[in-house]
Design an enzyme around this catalytic site. Sequence first.
Site, PDB file in Angstrom:
ATOM      1  N   SER A  18      35.819  12.253  20.979  1.00  0.00           N
ATOM      2  CA  SER A  18      36.139  11.288  21.275  1.00  0.00           C
ATOM      3  C   SER A  18      35.276  10.912  22.577  1.00  0.00           C
ATOM      4  O   SER A  18      34.987  12.276  23.171  1.00  0.00           O
ATOM      5  CB  SER A  18      37.190  10.061  20.707  1.00  0.00           C
ATOM      6  N   LEU A  19      35.233   9.817  22.887  1.00  0.00           N
ATOM      7  CA  LEU A  19      34.661   9.704  24.424  1.00  0.00           C
ATOM      8  C   LEU A  19      35.638   8.669  25.109  1.00  0.00           C
ATOM      9  O   LEU A  19      37.153   7.763  25.069  1.00  0.00           O
ATOM     10  CB  LEU A  19      33.969   8.336  24.443  1.00  0.00           C
ATOM     11  N   LYS A  36      26.565   9.825  30.450  1.00  0.00           N
ATOM     12  CA  LYS A  36      26.747  10.933  30.515  1.00  0.00           C
ATOM     13  C   LYS A  36      25.959  11.748  31.544  1.00  0.00           C
ATOM     14  O   LYS A  36      24.980  11.518  31.753  1.00  0.00           O
ATOM     15  CB  LYS A  36      25.889  11.814  29.739  1.00  0.00           C
ATOM     16  N   GLU A  54       0.696  -1.386   0.050  1.00  0.00           N
ATOM     17  CA  GLU A  54       0.431  -0.086   0.304  1.00  0.00           C
ATOM     18  C   GLU A  54       0.866   1.546  -0.494  1.00  0.00           C
ATOM     19  O   GLU A  54       0.656   2.417  -0.741  1.00  0.00           O
ATOM     20  CB  GLU A  54      -0.476   0.371   1.287  1.00  0.00           C
ATOM     21  N   TYR A  55       1.906   1.361   0.272  1.00  0.00           N
ATOM     22  CA  TYR A  55       2.965   2.209   0.855  1.00  0.00           C
ATOM     23  C   TYR A  55       3.765   2.976  -0.884  1.00  0.00           C
ATOM     24  O   TYR A  55       3.340   3.695  -0.633  1.00  0.00           O
ATOM     25  CB  TYR A  55       3.581   2.039   1.800  1.00  0.00           C
ATOM     26  N   LYS A  93      25.713   2.472  23.634  1.00  0.00           N
ATOM     27  CA  LYS A  93      26.882   3.086  22.773  1.00  0.00           C
ATOM     28  C   LYS A  93      26.964   2.125  21.592  1.00  0.00           C
ATOM     29  O   LYS A  93      26.756   0.780  20.945  1.00  0.00           O
ATOM     30  CB  LYS A  93      28.578   2.515  22.918  1.00  0.00           C
ATOM     31  N   GLU A 152      24.354   8.247  15.167  1.00  0.00           N
ATOM     32  CA  GLU A 152      25.406   6.770  14.627  1.00  0.00           C
ATOM     33  C   GLU A 152      24.448   6.160  13.159  1.00  0.00           C
ATOM     34  O   GLU A 152      23.858   5.713  13.531  1.00  0.00           O
ATOM     35  CB  GLU A 152      25.862   5.538  15.761  1.00  0.00           C
ATOM     36  N   ARG A 167      32.483  11.503  10.142  1.00  0.00           N
ATOM     37  CA  ARG A 167      32.932  12.014  11.643  1.00  0.00           C
ATOM     38  C   ARG A 167      34.400  12.834  10.635  1.00  0.00           C
ATOM     39  O   ARG A 167      35.249  13.786  11.157  1.00  0.00           O
ATOM     40  CB  ARG A 167      33.403  10.660  12.057  1.00  0.00           C
ATOM     41  N   GLU A 224      22.532   5.299  27.967  1.00  0.00           N
ATOM     42  CA  GLU A 224      22.247   5.109  26.727  1.00  0.00           C
ATOM     43  C   GLU A 224      22.956   4.208  26.055  1.00  0.00           C
ATOM     44  O   GLU A 224      24.232   3.809  26.677  1.00  0.00           O
ATOM     45  CB  GLU A 224      21.813   6.050  25.777  1.00  0.00           C
TER      46      GLU A 224
HETATM   47  S1  IVH Z   1      28.346  10.909  22.327  1.00  0.00           S
HETATM   48  C1  IVH Z   1      30.681  14.209  23.557  1.00  0.00           C
HETATM   49  N1  IVH Z   1      27.203   8.835  22.272  1.00  0.00           N
HETATM   50  O1  IVH Z   1      31.263   6.320  20.214  1.00  0.00           O
HETATM   51  C2  IVH Z   1      29.614  13.617  22.577  1.00  0.00           C
HETATM   52  N2  IVH Z   1      28.486   8.790  21.153  1.00  0.00           N
HETATM   53  O2  IVH Z   1      34.171   5.934  20.667  1.00  0.00           O
HETATM   54  C3  IVH Z   1      30.332  12.095  21.990  1.00  0.00           C
HETATM   55  N3  IVH Z   1      28.904   6.319  19.816  1.00  0.00           N
HETATM   56  O3  IVH Z   1      32.604   9.499  18.958  1.00  0.00           O
HETATM   57  C4  IVH Z   1      29.492  11.207  21.426  1.00  0.00           C
HETATM   58  N4  IVH Z   1      27.274   5.416  20.327  1.00  0.00           N
HETATM   59  O4  IVH Z   1      30.464   8.151  17.619  1.00  0.00           O
HETATM   60  C5  IVH Z   1      28.022   9.261  22.390  1.00  0.00           C
HETATM   61  N5  IVH Z   1      25.325   6.750  22.502  1.00  0.00           N
HETATM   62  C6  IVH Z   1      26.652   7.910  22.114  1.00  0.00           C
HETATM   63  C7  IVH Z   1      27.132   6.975  21.163  1.00  0.00           C
HETATM   64  C8  IVH Z   1      27.964   7.365  20.665  1.00  0.00           C
HETATM   65  C9  IVH Z   1      27.677   5.993  19.948  1.00  0.00           C
HETATM   66  C10 IVH Z   1      29.818   6.605  19.246  1.00  0.00           C
HETATM   67  C11 IVH Z   1      30.606   7.752  18.711  1.00  0.00           C
HETATM   68  C12 IVH Z   1      31.573   8.502  19.389  1.00  0.00           C
HETATM   69  C13 IVH Z   1      32.475   7.113  19.724  1.00  0.00           C
HETATM   70  C14 IVH Z   1      33.380   7.076  20.979  1.00  0.00           C
END
Ligand code: IVH
Length: 362
Positions: A102-103, A332, A55-56, A135, A194, A156, A133
Amino acid sequence: MYPEKQTKDLQQQTKTFLQDIALISAREINVLRDVLRFHEHRYYVMNDPLLADYEYDQLFKQLEKLEKENPALVTPDSPTQRVGSSLNQNFTTVQHLVPMLSLDNSYNAEDLIDFDRKAKELTGLDVIEYCIEPKFDGASISLIYENDMLARGATRGDGVEGEDITTNIKQIRSIPLSAPFSPLDVPQIEIRGEILMSKSAFAKYNEGLAEQGLPPLANPRNAASGSLRMKDPKEVGRRNLEAFLYHVSYYSDDKGKPAAERIEEPHDADLQDEKLLQTHAGSLKLLWDCGFRSPQKEKKVVKGIDEVIKHVSDFEAMRDDLPYEIDGMVVKVNDFALQDQMGMTTHHPRWAIAYKFKARQA
Ligand code: IVH
């Protein structure tokens, strides 16, 4: 995004359209587009479709027909505009509005306790509220919306500059081509997230490769990141990529003031009044309400590191039940004012940490 009343109206409208698709006229083209966008949202963002694929497709074909007959009525955010017609010639280098950091990583409870101790030192608080949340194990992207329209999607890259992959980004149907930021007086916004390939899409894609006698892709992450820079947008479409958007890195308010200046003074945009951009959880809700697939349902807000430790280990236990790969959790500091107080290094924010799951046995 779609309140109950609007959902009912759009369902009713869908029914009316489906009664005789050929009768849908150019006069109704905007309503038809709204109906199609609504069903894309139900399918790709909410994972709760209300319409059969067939249908879509019928409604989509009618829209294509009407637009072909009335080219002046085509809009840049029409559902038909995802389909790329030509090959990407090259990907130009573009600068991110805010560098993509990065993290920092953690691997066990002690690392998390250490992170919490530093957070308490930096803020002077006894207990900190965290938003946790998944990753997502994919490829990070950065989107810019200008005057409600998706203006640019970028990889990125080195964190400062990435590559413009807008045509490929448009193939990902959970990413809206337009979003209602103007009612919030936000003419420009940069959003991070992501790109993923679900486990089932990955398996299906590899089956297709095997049938053609081609070697399989190594894992869903490589499949997603390799897709972003493909020359043929149609091939990107065939890979059925998905996106989670989890971070607002920048926005300008109605006076065009950049976020960096806003941080220094009380914000006066509506966003602030609605408490949406005072916390990370609020920003996930804002993104969700604007039609994005944010981890609004997957996130959890907790007080204190003990609850964080419990939640990440509970989540790790059910990791295999998820339809997509995650390689850990991201913790976070929820309050943006505290995030600002804690600041960042050149590599990562001090207000967030990745908790990496144990590597899988090969
Ligand atoms: S926060 C300043 N949240 O993990 C904010 N990153 O290893 C930094 N990633 O470069 C990112 N899930 O590509 C954030 N829920 C999430 C994520 C996430 C995956 C990736 C992201 C980051 C990498 C660092």
